[in-house]
Design a protein around this motif. Structure first.
Motif, PDB file in Angstrom:
ATOM      1  N   PHE A 136      -3.994  -8.666  23.494  1.00  0.00           N
ATOM      2  CA  PHE A 136      -5.318  -8.622  24.126  1.00  0.00           C
ATOM      3  C   PHE A 136      -5.673  -7.194  24.532  1.00  0.00           C
ATOM      4  CE2 PHE A 136      -8.201  -8.907  27.712  1.00  0.00           C
ATOM      5  CZ  PHE A 136      -9.077  -9.926  27.355  1.00  0.00           C
ATOM      6  N   PHE A 137      -4.774  -6.521  25.236  1.00  0.00           N
ATOM      7  CA  PHE A 137      -5.096  -5.176  25.721  1.00  0.00           C
ATOM      8  C   PHE A 137      -4.980  -4.121  24.621  1.00  0.00           C
ATOM      9  CE2 PHE A 137      -4.303  -7.223  29.858  1.00  0.00           C
ATOM     10  CZ  PHE A 137      -5.544  -6.929  30.423  1.00  0.00           C
ATOM     11  N   LEU A 138      -4.232  -4.407  23.580  1.00  0.00           N
ATOM     12  CA  LEU A 138      -4.257  -3.528  22.415  1.00  0.00           C
ATOM     13  C   LEU A 138      -5.635  -3.574  21.768  1.00  0.00           C
ATOM     14  CD1 LEU A 138      -2.887  -1.694  20.326  1.00  0.00           C
ATOM     15  CD2 LEU A 138      -2.145  -3.770  19.119  1.00  0.00           C
ATOM     16  N   ALA A 139      -6.199  -4.791  21.646  1.00  0.00           N
ATOM     17  CA  ALA A 139      -7.552  -4.931  21.094  1.00  0.00           C
ATOM     18  C   ALA A 139      -8.584  -4.237  21.979  1.00  0.00           C
ATOM     19  CB  ALA A 139      -7.896  -6.410  20.936  1.00  0.00           C
ATOM     20  N   ALA A 140      -8.456  -4.384  23.307  1.00  0.00           N
ATOM     21  CA  ALA A 140      -9.390  -3.734  24.229  1.00  0.00           C
ATOM     22  C   ALA A 140      -9.312  -2.213  24.092  1.00  0.00           C
ATOM     23  CB  ALA A 140      -9.086  -4.143  25.667  1.00  0.00           C
ATOM     24  N   PHE A 141      -8.102  -1.699  23.947  1.00  0.00           N
ATOM     25  CA  PHE A 141      -7.912  -0.256  23.768  1.00  0.00           C
ATOM     26  C   PHE A 141      -8.574   0.235  22.484  1.00  0.00           C
ATOM     27  CE2 PHE A 141      -5.442   3.146  21.757  1.00  0.00           C
ATOM     28  CZ  PHE A 141      -5.534   4.152  22.726  1.00  0.00           C
ATOM     29  N   LEU A 142      -8.348  -0.485  21.391  1.00  0.00           N
ATOM     30  CA  LEU A 142      -8.894  -0.054  20.101  1.00  0.00           C
ATOM     31  C   LEU A 142     -10.419  -0.130  20.081  1.00  0.00           C
ATOM     32  CD1 LEU A 142      -6.304  -1.743  17.700  1.00  0.00           C
ATOM     33  CD2 LEU A 142      -6.465   0.685  18.333  1.00  0.00           C
ATOM     34  N   LEU A 143     -11.000  -1.177  20.697  1.00  0.00           N
ATOM     35  CA  LEU A 143     -12.458  -1.336  20.702  1.00  0.00           C
ATOM     36  C   LEU A 143     -13.151  -0.290  21.569  1.00  0.00           C
ATOM     37  CD1 LEU A 143     -12.759  -5.228  20.885  1.00  0.00           C
ATOM     38  CD2 LEU A 143     -13.537  -3.771  18.999  1.00  0.00           C
ATOM     39  N   SER A 144     -12.452   0.241  22.579  1.00  0.00           N
ATOM     40  CA  SER A 144     -13.057   1.239  23.460  1.00  0.00           C
ATOM     41  C   SER A 144     -12.556   2.657  23.172  1.00  0.00           C
ATOM     42  CB  SER A 144     -12.768   0.876  24.929  1.00  0.00           C
ATOM     43  OG  SER A 144     -11.395   0.657  25.138  1.00  0.00           O
ATOM     44  N   TYR A 145     -11.777   2.819  22.094  1.00  0.00           N
ATOM     45  CA  TYR A 145     -11.204   4.131  21.757  1.00  0.00           C
ATOM     46  C   TYR A 145     -12.292   5.165  21.528  1.00  0.00           C
ATOM     47  CZ  TYR A 145      -8.212   7.580  19.439  1.00  0.00           C
ATOM     48  OH  TYR A 145      -7.539   8.732  19.107  1.00  0.00           O
ATOM     49  N   LYS A 146     -13.332   4.784  20.801  1.00  0.00           N
ATOM     50  CA  LYS A 146     -14.475   5.672  20.569  1.00  0.00           C
ATOM     51  C   LYS A 146     -15.602   5.264  21.517  1.00  0.00           C
ATOM     52  CE  LYS A 146     -12.854   8.093  17.067  1.00  0.00           C
ATOM     53  NZ  LYS A 146     -12.653   9.558  17.147  1.00  0.00           N
ATOM     54  N   GLU A 147     -15.940   6.138  22.469  1.00  0.00           N
ATOM     55  CA  GLU A 147     -16.923   5.795  23.491  1.00  0.00           C
ATOM     56  C   GLU A 147     -18.261   5.383  22.890  1.00  0.00           C
ATOM     57  OE1 GLU A 147     -16.905   8.405  27.139  1.00  0.00           O
ATOM     58  OE2 GLU A 147     -15.637   9.631  25.853  1.00  0.00           O
ATOM     59  N   GLN A 148     -18.682   6.078  21.839  1.00  0.00           N
ATOM     60  CA  GLN A 148     -19.996   5.795  21.271  1.00  0.00           C
ATOM     61  C   GLN A 148     -20.042   4.477  20.516  1.00  0.00           C
ATOM     62  OE1 GLN A 148     -17.954   8.266  20.472  1.00  0.00           O
ATOM     63  NE2 GLN A 148     -18.014   8.821  18.302  1.00  0.00           N
ATOM     64  N   HIS A 149     -18.883   3.851  20.279  1.00  0.00           N
ATOM     65  CA  HIS A 149     -18.834   2.585  19.547  1.00  0.00           C
ATOM     66  C   HIS A 149     -18.840   1.370  20.461  1.00  0.00           C
ATOM     67  CE1 HIS A 149     -16.840   4.725  15.850  1.00  0.00           C
ATOM     68  NE2 HIS A 149     -18.128   4.997  15.994  1.00  0.00           N
ATOM     69  N   ILE A 150     -18.815   1.576  21.786  1.00  0.00           N
ATOM     70  CA  ILE A 150     -18.750   0.458  22.711  1.00  0.00           C
ATOM     71  C   ILE A 150     -19.991  -0.415  22.602  1.00  0.00           C
ATOM     72  CG2 ILE A 150     -18.659  -0.179  25.154  1.00  0.00           C
ATOM     73  CD1 ILE A 150     -16.944   2.307  25.611  1.00  0.00           C
ATOM     74  N   THR A 151     -21.178   0.223  22.453  1.00  0.00           N
ATOM     75  CA  THR A 151     -22.414  -0.541  22.321  1.00  0.00           C
ATOM     76  C   THR A 151     -22.352  -1.475  21.123  1.00  0.00           C
ATOM     77  OG1 THR A 151     -23.624   1.312  23.260  1.00  0.00           O
ATOM     78  CG2 THR A 151     -24.925  -0.376  22.159  1.00  0.00           C
ATOM     79  N   SER A 152     -21.863  -0.959  19.980  1.00  0.00           N
ATOM     80  CA  SER A 152     -21.780  -1.782  18.781  1.00  0.00           C
ATOM     81  C   SER A 152     -20.751  -2.889  18.942  1.00  0.00           C
ATOM     82  CB  SER A 152     -21.402  -0.907  17.577  1.00  0.00           C
ATOM     83  OG  SER A 152     -22.404   0.059  17.343  1.00  0.00           O
ATOM     84  N   ALA A 153     -19.605  -2.556  19.520  1.00  0.00           N
ATOM     85  CA  ALA A 153     -18.526  -3.539  19.651  1.00  0.00           C
ATOM     86  C   ALA A 153     -18.930  -4.716  20.523  1.00  0.00           C
ATOM     87  CB  ALA A 153     -17.278  -2.865  20.223  1.00  0.00           C
ATOM     88  N   ILE A 154     -19.642  -4.436  21.614  1.00  0.00           N
ATOM     89  CA  ILE A 154     -19.998  -5.494  22.551  1.00  0.00           C
ATOM     90  C   ILE A 154     -21.375  -6.061  22.256  1.00  0.00           C
ATOM     91  CG2 ILE A 154     -20.420  -6.036  24.984  1.00  0.00           C
ATOM     92  CD1 ILE A 154     -18.342  -3.972  25.718  1.00  0.00           C
ATOM     93  N   GLY A 155     -22.372  -5.174  22.207  1.00  0.00           N
ATOM     94  CA  GLY A 155     -23.746  -5.643  22.087  1.00  0.00           C
ATOM     95  C   GLY A 155     -24.081  -6.253  20.744  1.00  0.00           C
ATOM     96  N   LYS A 156     -23.459  -5.787  19.674  1.00  0.00           N
ATOM     97  CA  LYS A 156     -23.833  -6.239  18.339  1.00  0.00           C
ATOM     98  C   LYS A 156     -22.847  -7.232  17.728  1.00  0.00           C
ATOM     99  CE  LYS A 156     -26.201  -1.891  17.157  1.00  0.00           C
ATOM    100  NZ  LYS A 156     -26.217  -0.723  16.246  1.00  0.00           N
ATOM    101  N   ALA A 157     -21.612  -7.243  18.183  1.00  0.00           N
ATOM    102  CA  ALA A 157     -20.604  -8.061  17.518  1.00  0.00           C
ATOM    103  C   ALA A 157     -20.055  -9.168  18.399  1.00  0.00           C
ATOM    104  CB  ALA A 157     -19.453  -7.148  17.044  1.00  0.00           C
ATOM    105  N   LEU A 158     -19.298  -8.803  19.445  1.00  0.00           N
ATOM    106  CA  LEU A 158     -18.609  -9.812  20.240  1.00  0.00           C
ATOM    107  C   LEU A 158     -19.552 -10.713  21.015  1.00  0.00           C
ATOM    108  CD1 LEU A 158     -15.660  -7.687  21.691  1.00  0.00           C
ATOM    109  CD2 LEU A 158     -15.598  -9.250  19.764  1.00  0.00           C
ATOM    110  N   ASN A 159     -20.578 -10.125  21.633  1.00  0.00           N
ATOM    111  CA  ASN A 159     -21.438 -10.903  22.519  1.00  0.00           C
ATOM    112  C   ASN A 159     -22.209 -12.014  21.802  1.00  0.00           C
ATOM    113  OD1 ASN A 159     -22.163 -11.164  25.302  1.00  0.00           O
ATOM    114  ND2 ASN A 159     -24.211 -10.520  24.732  1.00  0.00           N
TER     115      ASN A 159
END
Length: 459
Positions: A136-159
């Motif tokens: 779980f926390f490995l996935a959280a680390f990888l998804l937030s590794y690039k700051e500019q990708h957080i919007t895409s990871a959360i707003g466009k995909a997971l949510n």
């Protein structure tokens, strides 16, 4: 030139930012606590809902508006009117509470305990939590590794995945109701309208969203700037609009969950906690397949919140303690959360409550001062009196809410007796309200008198 070249956001951009905010706010507690509140309140679910919405929706919205009004980039800026030392201390306490000590580990333990654990034999529970929390926390680390990708990871995909699963559950639950919410029994703390409201108000603390809203400020600002906006006024405007849309949607979800919780009493007794209630609800409608749906639903929503929490922690700590890079702080936060998660959900909840009882009064006071600060120029005197008068009752509330090893000790009992004897609303867990108002009044009086004296001196 900056004003001429700045990008104008489309409706789709606003929806993406709002979706990101929804995903950051809506985590494990946001599913289980309102559902459990519905079971506790039963027929009295309306006043309990109103109280819950104040601290779980209105206050987080105000935290987003406070970030916008102060042109803040994080929780540090909210506390800065009281001085740098207070701002740093407040930032550290907020991030530790919603971060590696309580909030972030809870995202993994709730999704495991209520979604994955029922699928495993008891002998595999400890090992299962260890493996699950590591992944779980490995996935959280990888998804937030690039700051500019957080919007895409959360707003466009997971949510969007989470919302589809959740509203499918609502559709089934309301089209085939278990019973009538208005006809269900209420527990001892919810028999009257006032008691229902105050208990719902305190239940809203458990979501931690008011604290998270302050901490997410830096993540939201970074994401908005990544869309092409640079001026502070433009960033504040987008943040405020997205906050209104996101928290409105969250409030609607809470309403559905609370009503479902109340209706479930027609078939189930009041559960010990919301995770069990959610498990019962899903099993009732979907049988064994419900466990797989529950595991997916909880893991997705908890992961979106974990991404926001670890990123906000790393961004703020790198900014104020640059001895480590963003990625290094991110790795440290993820690893610390992994370790805490393996203490188990019950332990995390029991020790998080006292810290929430201590921090929430400060958060509410600072949020309201930030939003209304333009009327007194964010004067340090007003802040100092208000926060100063809030401190002692907040400490007493914290001591009273500790596990029995502390709250039932001689010191804990003495603190509780003193608080309930001399401070209004102490029995409702809100002993800080009157002292904070007194402090605010005194601070404003001093500010006004000093302003008049300065004006007379210039005449």
């Amino acid at each position: 030139m900056e004003k001429l070249t700045e990008k104008k956001l489309t409706k789709r951009d606003y929806l993406v930012v709002s979706s990101m905010l929804f995903g950051l706010f809506f985590g494990a507690g946001n599913l289980i606590f309102p559902l459990h509140l519905g079971q506790l309140a039963g027929a009295n679910w309306v006043p309990a809902t109103l109280g819950f919405l104040v601290t779980a929706v209105v206050l987080p919205l105000l935290s987003v508006l406070a970030v916008a009004a102060m042109h803040a980039e994080g929780v540090y800026d909210i506390g800065k009117p009281l001085g740098k030392w207070f701002a740093v201390l407040f930032m550290v306490l907020i991030h530790l509470t919603i971060g590696p000590l309580f909030g972030t580990p809870r995202t993994a333990t709730v999704s495991f305990t209520t979604g994955v654990a029922p699928l495993l034999p008891k002998s595999m529970q400890t090992t299962g939590l260890l493996v699950f929390s590591a992944l779980f926390f490995l996935a959280a680390f990888l998804l937030s590794y690039k700051e500019q990708h957080i919007t895409s990871a959360i707003g466009k995909a997971l949510n969007p995945v989470f919302l589809l699963l959740l509203f499918f559950l609502f559709f089934v639950g309301f089209s085939h109701p278990m019973g009538n919410a208005a006809g269900q029994a209420t527990t001892a703390g919810y028999h009257t309208l006032g008691a229902g409201f105050f208990n719902g108000f305190l239940q809203g603390y458990n979501t931690m969203d008011a604290l998270a809203g302050l901490a997410f400020g830096v993540t939201v600002v970074t994401a908005v700037r990544g869309l092409g906006l640079h001026r502070q006024s433009s960033v504040a405007k987008v943040t405020a609009k997205a906050g209104v849309l996101a928290t409105s949607m969250i409030g609607l979800v809470y309403l559905f969950l609370i009503v479902l919780g109340a209706k479930s009493l027609a078939n189930f007794k009041v559960s010990a906690e919301g995770g069990t209630a959610f498990n019962q609800l899903v099993t009732y409608y979907f049988g064994n397949a419900g466990h797989a749906l529950l595991a997916t639903l909880l893991t997705v929503t908890c992961l979106t919140t974990a991404v926001g929490l670890v990123a906000a922690f790393a961004q703020d700590f790198h900014k104020h303690f640059p001895v480590l890079s963003y990625v290094q702080w991110l790795a440290l936060m993820s690893f610390a959360s992994f370790l805490t998660a393996n203490f188990g959900l019950a332990t995390i909840i029991s020790w998080s409550t006292p810290m929430l009882m201590f921090l929430y009064p400060f958060a509410m006071v600072l949020i309201l001062l930030s939003v209304s600060g333009k009327w007194f120029n964010h004067d340090k005197t007003v802040y100092s009196f208000t926060v100063g008068f809030t401190t002692v009752p907040a400490l007493l509330d914290m001591v009273s809410s500790f596990p029995p090893v502390v709250s039932q000790s001689a010191f804990g009992v003495a603190c509780t007796n003193f608080e309930q004897s001399f401070l209004p609303f102490a029995a409702q867990g809100m002993a800080w309200v009157v002292p904070a108002l007194v402090g605010l009044g005194l601070g404003l009086a001093v500010y006004k008198v000093r302003g008049r004296a300065a004006a007379n001196a210039t005449d």
